[in-house]
Design a protein around this motif. Structure first.
Motif, mmCIF file in Angstrom:
data_model
loop_
_atom_site.group_PDB
_atom_site.id
_atom_site.type_symbol
_atom_site.label_atom_id
_atom_site.label_comp_id
_atom_site.label_asym_id
_atom_site.label_seq_id
_atom_site.Cartn_x
_atom_site.Cartn_y
_atom_site.Cartn_z
ATOM 1 N N ALA A 193 1.960 14.653 -3.277
ATOM 2 C CA ALA A 193 2.144 13.529 -4.198
ATOM 3 C C ALA A 193 0.841 13.219 -4.944
ATOM 4 C CB ALA A 193 2.618 12.298 -3.431
ATOM 5 N N PRO A 194 0.519 14.043 -5.943
ATOM 6 C CA PRO A 194 -0.702 13.754 -6.709
ATOM 7 C C PRO A 194 -0.514 12.532 -7.602
ATOM 8 C CG PRO A 194 0.451 15.608 -7.684
ATOM 9 C CD PRO A 194 1.198 15.238 -6.427
ATOM 10 N N ALA A 195 -1.600 11.829 -7.860
ATOM 11 C CA ALA A 195 -1.550 10.688 -8.774
ATOM 12 C C ALA A 195 -1.061 11.177 -10.136
ATOM 13 C CB ALA A 195 -2.928 10.052 -8.893
ATOM 14 N N PRO A 196 -0.110 10.472 -10.761
ATOM 15 C CA PRO A 196 0.506 10.952 -12.002
ATOM 16 C C PRO A 196 -0.350 10.786 -13.255
ATOM 17 C CG PRO A 196 1.416 8.836 -11.412
ATOM 18 C CD PRO A 196 0.509 9.241 -10.290
ATOM 19 N N ASP A 197 -1.381 9.956 -13.191
ATOM 20 C CA ASP A 197 -2.224 9.727 -14.370
ATOM 21 C C ASP A 197 -3.617 9.297 -13.905
ATOM 22 O OD1 ASP A 197 -2.105 6.816 -13.909
ATOM 23 O OD2 ASP A 197 -0.069 6.970 -14.709
ATOM 24 N N ALA A 198 -4.544 9.235 -14.843
ATOM 25 C CA ALA A 198 -5.933 8.922 -14.512
ATOM 26 C C ALA A 198 -6.080 7.513 -13.942
ATOM 27 C CB ALA A 198 -6.824 9.100 -15.741
ATOM 28 N N GLU A 199 -5.343 6.543 -14.476
ATOM 29 C CA GLU A 199 -5.455 5.185 -13.943
ATOM 30 C C GLU A 199 -4.985 5.118 -12.495
ATOM 31 O OE1 GLU A 199 -3.818 0.638 -14.381
ATOM 32 O OE2 GLU A 199 -3.829 1.876 -16.194
ATOM 33 N N SER A 200 -3.888 5.786 -12.183
ATOM 34 C CA SER A 200 -3.407 5.796 -10.801
ATOM 35 C C SER A 200 -4.412 6.481 -9.883
ATOM 36 C CB SER A 200 -2.048 6.496 -10.710
ATOM 37 O OG SER A 200 -1.072 5.765 -11.413
ATOM 38 N N LEU A 201 -5.050 7.540 -10.377
ATOM 39 C CA LEU A 201 -6.078 8.192 -9.574
ATOM 40 C C LEU A 201 -7.260 7.250 -9.373
ATOM 41 C CD1 LEU A 201 -7.056 10.620 -8.004
ATOM 42 C CD2 LEU A 201 -8.087 11.466 -10.121
ATOM 43 N N PHE B 193 0.822 -1.206 0.000
ATOM 44 C CA PHE B 193 0.000 0.000 0.000
ATOM 45 C C PHE B 193 0.862 1.264 0.000
ATOM 46 C CE2 PHE B 193 -2.380 3.222 2.492
ATOM 47 C CZ PHE B 193 -3.410 3.439 1.603
ATOM 48 N N SER B 194 1.918 1.269 0.810
ATOM 49 C CA SER B 194 2.771 2.460 0.916
ATOM 50 C C SER B 194 3.501 2.773 -0.389
ATOM 51 C CB SER B 194 3.780 2.306 2.050
ATOM 52 O OG SER B 194 4.632 1.212 1.791
ATOM 53 N N ARG C 75 0.837 6.335 -1.041
ATOM 54 C CA ARG C 75 1.581 7.596 -1.195
ATOM 55 C C ARG C 75 0.679 8.728 -1.643
ATOM 56 N NH1 ARG C 75 5.160 5.812 -6.465
ATOM 57 N NH2 ARG C 75 3.513 4.517 -7.300
ATOM 58 N N TYR C 76 -0.388 8.425 -2.396
ATOM 59 C CA TYR C 76 -1.317 9.461 -2.840
ATOM 60 C C TYR C 76 -2.323 9.799 -1.742
ATOM 61 C CZ TYR C 76 0.613 7.551 -7.134
ATOM 62 O OH TYR C 76 1.464 7.076 -8.087
ATOM 63 N N LEU C 77 -2.847 8.777 -1.082
ATOM 64 C CA LEU C 77 -3.826 9.011 -0.022
ATOM 65 C C LEU C 77 -3.200 9.719 1.173
ATOM 66 C CD1 LEU C 77 -5.324 6.693 -1.699
ATOM 67 C CD2 LEU C 77 -6.414 6.175 0.457
ATOM 68 N N GLU C 78 -2.011 9.302 1.545
ATOM 69 C CA GLU C 78 -1.373 9.853 2.743
ATOM 70 C C GLU C 78 -0.638 11.165 2.502
ATOM 71 O OE1 GLU C 78 0.949 6.539 4.097
ATOM 72 O OE2 GLU C 78 -0.841 5.393 4.653
#
Length: 135
Positions: A36-44, A22-23, A28-31
């Motif tokens: 640390a924004p998600a780098p792309d739509a799939e990661s978001l 998870f980390s 890394r995005y949630l915490e």
């Protein structure tokens, strides 16, 4: 919010097919949303699935486009999330994308399958969930 799991709920795997911690994945995005924004739509999309699993309403609201963001977010009591499958992820323009996914969960012993094509937009270097169509 529920406690953070060791394995990432989104199910993303490394080159050897092992589910990422998870980390190292959505954590890394949630915490660290501010840095640390998600780098792309799939990661978001994956991080939003993890946020649903962990009942992290703050992250879900922060990553929902302001034009569509609900005032209140309710979670299904007793929902047990079973998995996420990304069917397709594609850019539809320089700052827009779509992700088709299937999320599975169980509620009161009944299996539920949510199949959606979600739309995302990038503003100020951050991706946001806009809306989606159930398939």
């Amino acid at each position: 919010m529920l406690s953070s799991p060791a394995a990432c709920p989104c199910g993303r795997t490394d080159a050897r097919g092992r589910v990422l911690d998870f980390s190292r994945c959505c954590g890394r995005y949630l915490e660290h949303f501010d840095t640390a924004p998600a780098p792309d739509a799939e990661s978001l999309m994956r991080s939003r699935y993890s946020a649903f699993v962990l009942e992290d309403a703050a992250y879900l609201r922060a990553t929902w486009h302001a034009a569509q963001r609900p005032g209140v977010l309710d979670f299904e009591p007793g929902a047990r999330w079973l998995g996420l499958a990304i069917r397709q992820s594609r850019e539809t323009g320089p700052d827009t994308a779509e992700v088709e996914f299937v999320a599975r969960y169980r509620i009161a012993g009944r299996a539920v399958r949510m199949h959606e094509r979600s739309r995302f937009v990038r503003e100020g270097g951050r991706w946001y969930y806009v809306d989606g169509d159930l398939l």
